[in-house]
Design an enzyme around this catalytic site. Structure first.
Site, PDB file in Angstrom:
ATOM      1  NE  ARG A  27      -3.566  -0.107   2.767  1.00 17.42           N
ATOM      2  CZ  ARG A  27      -4.857  -0.082   2.478  1.00 17.42           C
ATOM      3  NH1 ARG A  27      -5.414  -1.117   1.882  1.00 17.42           N
ATOM      4  NH2 ARG A  27      -5.598   0.958   2.769  1.00 17.42           N
ATOM      5  CD1 TRP A  76       3.060   6.659   1.466  1.00 13.31           C
ATOM      6  CD2 TRP A  76       1.711   8.429   1.523  1.00 13.31           C
ATOM      7  NE1 TRP A  76       3.256   7.374   0.306  1.00 13.31           N
ATOM      8  CE2 TRP A  76       2.437   8.463   0.312  1.00 13.31           C
ATOM      9  CE3 TRP A  76       0.801   9.450   1.778  1.00 13.31           C
ATOM     10  CZ2 TRP A  76       2.279   9.481  -0.623  1.00 13.31           C
ATOM     11  CZ3 TRP A  76       0.641  10.458   0.845  1.00 13.31           C
ATOM     12  CH2 TRP A  76       1.384  10.462  -0.345  1.00 13.31           C
ATOM     13  CG  ASN A 100      -5.235   3.670   7.620  1.00 10.83           C
ATOM     14  OD1 ASN A 100      -4.167   3.776   8.214  1.00 10.83           O
ATOM     15  ND2 ASN A 100      -5.583   2.570   6.992  1.00 10.83           N
ATOM     16  CE  LYS A 494       1.207   0.964 -15.073  1.00  3.61           C
ATOM     17  NZ  LYS A 494       0.499   2.137 -14.588  1.00  3.61           N
ATOM     18  CG  HIS A 513      -0.904  22.528 -31.443  1.00  2.10           C
ATOM     19  ND1 HIS A 513      -1.345  23.696 -32.024  1.00  2.10           N
ATOM     20  CD2 HIS A 513      -1.354  21.518 -32.223  1.00  2.10           C
ATOM     21  CE1 HIS A 513      -2.053  23.408 -33.108  1.00  2.10           C
ATOM     22  NE2 HIS A 513      -2.072  22.090 -33.251  1.00  2.10           N
ATOM     23  CE  LYS A 612      -2.175  -2.261  -6.952  1.00  2.00           C
ATOM     24  NZ  LYS A 612      -1.720  -2.123  -8.341  1.00  2.00           N
TER      25      LYS A 612
END
Length: 617
Positions: A27, A76, A100, A494, A513, A612
């Site tokens: 996560r 986190w 959380n 990615k 452009h 994640k």
């Protein structure tokens, strides 16, 4: 993002908590900690970095952390830097809390607590919660009542796990905007932010609803909504479906790239069946059968998603409008929810999320549902059948990808595309707006997809060789036209996610452009070039790059007959029908990003600063 694990049991629960945290590492996090009640005291350990650092610290004091109730957390950073003082659990007196989410009004609450004499040792919003519970507990001496008292004071989205030394057999859980499940055992019960964390100890789960507060002991679970006790169903899952290990692969991401043929085949099998008629394949009668009336009335499609799922929605826009002539809008959920959008009557709102817990997507859905346009139908396109998104929508369309551990989504993306195509075809058949010849041609080509994905994986060695040219680059452009434009966006995402190279995806016709100013001999340009209706125009765009000494790395169909030359490198992709080409062309850009990241030595499965499951804004 962050992960919660909690347990109350007759056995020592330290290893259960630590194993749960390990299973939540996917996560994304920057620190980890746990608190166990033993001998009338809170015993806490917190470490910055990987969960293994916490495991080692606990192992050095095994007797201290031998207890029957405790909570654990991977953090986190949101409020406050990654540091031991900011790691969870946070403590106030005899109370410990893991959290959380975000408490949006923590600054005002902190001022009030400071005025009451509370001292703060961290920079977090979570410590506010611990002190608020401590303050409320003075009035009631009942942990559940104290939590009920303070919960309405907290603004934001959060999940909480709480223990108190004076209630050594009682674990309190709160779910408001951030996922939380209860694992049901025999003589023991658990909480976690993801059922994956608890599969070693149970396969029976109770999913808390929005606003639920639960009191959990070894032998009992009481759940309250608005102060009234409610029943929540216990669901038993097949743990084998959630088993995930790397096997022979170096990284989860590579394993999941190679699982795509099987994952897409599983997703297609829920809707396709062979026939003995002139046409080889048809849609199964039972595919979305009970939703046919809802689909027949749809006049507009609104897709809401984030990140990779948003790119899947962009491909679906082409399909809805080109194949069955239903207008489709696609928006980033984090912007959609704040701009007072108009959702027209008879809209199908498609919410795409791998986890089904993406905070912005869920909030956007809830905002739409408040206004309830006439004929509104909501659909969850999701990989987790027990998620919040699935429970809050009218229709569930699963992506049968299996567990995806790598932060950079791969097989979830291609199964999303496969499922979206099935939805387009089902809607077209239901509304009689797709002709039989086109329908049966697409069904035949869908059946070929898994083999075509296998063939694209056979290009791995060539793509790995190509990736060597990217190792020392600082920036990169991905170009595509038509259906390949979203794949250019996905390829750029990615590359930046896991290699930390700045990358942008562009519609190739937009080069002149602005982006053409960036092109020079040091700028690699990745081009997606199937032999489709836009191919000749794309070649002209490539000439613009070549004339300015840009280096082109082209994924081209064999039918295109493109020839490699100086500063023009070509990898030939197996021929695939134009409509389904985005699914096949996703694989080479995934492999390119993977190999570049490995060469640059980054953390492929857990890239820095990312998670994640994004369960906060």
């Amino acid at each position: 993002m962050c992960g919660i694990v909690g347990a109350v049991a007759e056995r020592n629960i330290a290893n259960i908590l630590l194993e749960g945290l390990k299973r939540l590492e996917y996560r994304g996090y920057d620190s980890a900690g746990l608190t166990i009640i033993r001998d009338g005291q809170l015993h806490r350990e917190r470490q910055v970095g990987k969960v293994q650092a916490l495991v080692d610290a606990v192992a050095s004091s095994p007797d201290t952390f031998n207890g029957h109730i405790g909570i654990a957390h991977t953090r986190w950073a949101t409020h406050g830097e990654p540091a031991q003082r900011n790691a969870h659990p946070h403590v106030s007196g005899k109370i410990a809390v893991v959290h959380n989410g975000i408490v949006e009004n923590y600054a005002e609450l902190k001022e009030e607590l400071l005025a009451k004499g509370y001292e703060f040792t961290s920079q977090t919003d979570t410590e506010v919660v611990a002190h608020l519970i401590h303050d409320a507990y003075k009035q009631s001496s009942d942990l559940m009542e104290a939590v009920r008292t303070i919960t309405p004071l907290l603004h934001g989205a959060f999940a909480l796990g709480i223990v108190h030394v004076d209630s050594p057999d009682e674990l309190i859980a709160v779910r408001l905007g951030s996922p939380l499940v209860i694992g049901v055992g025999i003589g023991e019960n658990f909480i976690a932010s993801d059922q994956l964390a608890l599969l070693p100890v149970t396969n029976r789960f109770m999913y808390l609803e929005e606003g639920d507060i639960a009191k959990i002991t070894r032998d009992d679970i009481q759940v309250y909504a608005d102060g009234i006790e409610v029943n929540r169903k216990i669901n038993e899952i097949d743990a084998k479906q959630y088993n995930a290990d790397k096997g022979e692969f170096k990284h989860y991401m590579l394993k999941e790239i190679y699982e795509q043929p099987d994952a897409v085949a599983r997703t297609l099998d829920m809707a396709l069946e062979s026939t003995e008629t002139a046409h080889s394949y048809q849609l199964r009668d039972d595919f979305l059968q009970r939703h046919e009336t809802q689909l027949s009335n749809i006049r507009h499609v609104q897709v809401i998603a984030c990140g990779t799922s948003y790119h899947a929605g962009l491909v679906a826009k082409y399909w809805f409008e080109n194949l069955i002539r239903i207008p489709c809008s696609v928006e980033v959920a984090s912007e959609f929810r704040y701009r007072n959008p108009v959702v027209v009557d008879n809209s199908l709102v498609i919410c795409i999320s791998q986890s089904g817990e993406t905070a912005d997507t869920l909030s956007a859905l809830r905002e739409i549902q408040k206004h309830s346009p006439t004929g509104l139908v909501s659909l969850a396109l999701c990989n987790v059948p027990t998620s919040s998104l699935v429970r809050e929508t009218d229709i569930f369309l699963p992506t049968l990808a299996g567990p995806e551990i790598g932060v950079a989504s791969t097989k979830a993306f291609t199964t999303q595309l496969a499922a979206l195509m099935l939805l387009v075809l089902k809607t077209g058949v239901t509304q009689s707006c797709i002709d039989d010849e086109r329908l049966y041609t697409l069904l035949e080509n869908l059946h070929k997809l898994p083999n075509q994905l296998h063939a694209s994986l056979n290009l791995d060695a060539s793509i790995k060789a190509m990736s060597e040219s990217f190792e020392d680059k600082k920036s990169c452009l991905f170009l595509g036209r038509g259906l390949q434009f979203p794949i250019a966006l996905e390829g750029a995402l990615k590359l930046k996610e896991i290699s930390y190279i700045h990358a942008e995806g562009y519609a190739a016709g937009e080069l002149k452009h602005g982006p053409l100013a960036l092109v020079d001999k040091d700028m690699p340009i990745v081009v997606l070039a199937p032999k489709d209706s836009m191919f000749d125009k794309l070649k002209a765009n490539m000439q613009e790059v070549h004339a300015r000494h840009g280096e082109l790395f082209v994924f081209a169909s064999e039918e295109s007959k493109m020839v490699a030359e100086d500063r023009l490198h070509v990898v030939y992709i197996p021929d695939v029908c134009e409509t389904l080409a985005p699914i096949v062309y996703s694989v080479p850009v995934q492999l390119l990003s993977y190999h570049v990241a490995v060469m640059r030595g980054t953390d492929v499965d857990q890239p820095r600063n990312l998670a994640k499951s994004v369960t906060v804004e």
